[in-house]
Design a protein around this motif. Sequence first.
Motif, PDB file in Angstrom:
ATOM      1  N   ALA A 179       0.839  -1.207   0.000  1.00  8.26           N
ATOM      2  CA  ALA A 179       0.000   0.000   0.000  1.00  8.26           C
ATOM      3  C   ALA A 179       0.873   1.256   0.000  1.00  8.26           C
ATOM      4  N   GLU A 180       1.964   1.230   0.769  1.00  6.85           N
ATOM      5  CA  GLU A 180       2.882   2.370   0.768  1.00  6.85           C
ATOM      6  C   GLU A 180       3.546   2.538  -0.593  1.00  6.85           C
ATOM      7  N   ARG A 240       0.928   3.973  -2.973  1.00  3.80           N
ATOM      8  CA  ARG A 240       0.681   5.386  -2.654  1.00  3.80           C
ATOM      9  C   ARG A 240       1.848   6.254  -3.128  1.00  3.80           C
ATOM     10  N   SER A 241       3.067   5.768  -2.957  1.00  3.49           N
ATOM     11  CA  SER A 241       4.237   6.514  -3.433  1.00  3.49           C
ATOM     12  C   SER A 241       4.209   6.666  -4.947  1.00  3.49           C
ATOM     13  N   ASP A 279       1.613   9.261  -5.846  1.00  3.97           N
ATOM     14  CA  ASP A 279       2.157  10.591  -5.542  1.00  3.97           C
ATOM     15  C   ASP A 279       3.187  11.018  -6.578  1.00  3.97           C
ATOM     16  N   MET A 338      -6.499   2.826  -6.050  1.00  3.32           N
ATOM     17  CA  MET A 338      -5.774   1.917  -5.164  1.00  3.32           C
ATOM     18  C   MET A 338      -6.288   0.477  -5.306  1.00  3.32           C
TER      19      MET A 338
END
Length: 189
Positions: free
Chosen positions: A64-65, A68-69, A72, A107
């Motif tokens: 998930a990180e 998300r990165s 971004d 996501m």
Amino acid sequence: VSYFPRSKQEGKKIGFGDGLEAYWTLLRLRFEISRPWLLGCPVFIFVSLFYLTTWNNIFMGYEAETARSAVDLFSGTYQVFRAGVGAVLMYLPFVALGKIFYPQDIMAFLTLVPLFYSALCAFVLYFIAGYLTPRKSVALIFALLTAVASLMWPYSRIGMEYQAMLWLSVLLRLQHRQLRPAARKAGPL
């Protein structure tokens, strides 16, 4: 110019299938397409569909990180979490596709990334095994067994390790390609 083609009874032997075979041969030679691609693509499709049977549409672990990165970074900002830059870059094509085809919940769409790259590992492993053995059936069985009877299957749901598996497989394939001409010059052992 008068032209009177021969009939099949008179010895005409070339048909429509021969024309298709000629086109395939020209394409294969022009773009260096070899027959393993014909079996490698179904391996990728089968493994992808097989992994979809256990796809849970949620991230587990650090994925998930990483996702998300990547989102971004695609938007112009980037924060480094526990994911490396290589893992984030592997997500970028899927972020672009998700923004086009699934913008309401990108996501959820990105949960397909570990599945895709894990299936791609099976595709690359098929080619590696194909160079290690002259029997394509052995290469096929090796790739499919690795895909369904190893940690590749559960990690296609969890993620994280597929990046290392994919890049190690690609490096092994490239290394074998470099060693092959030297082995031919040396001759049999």
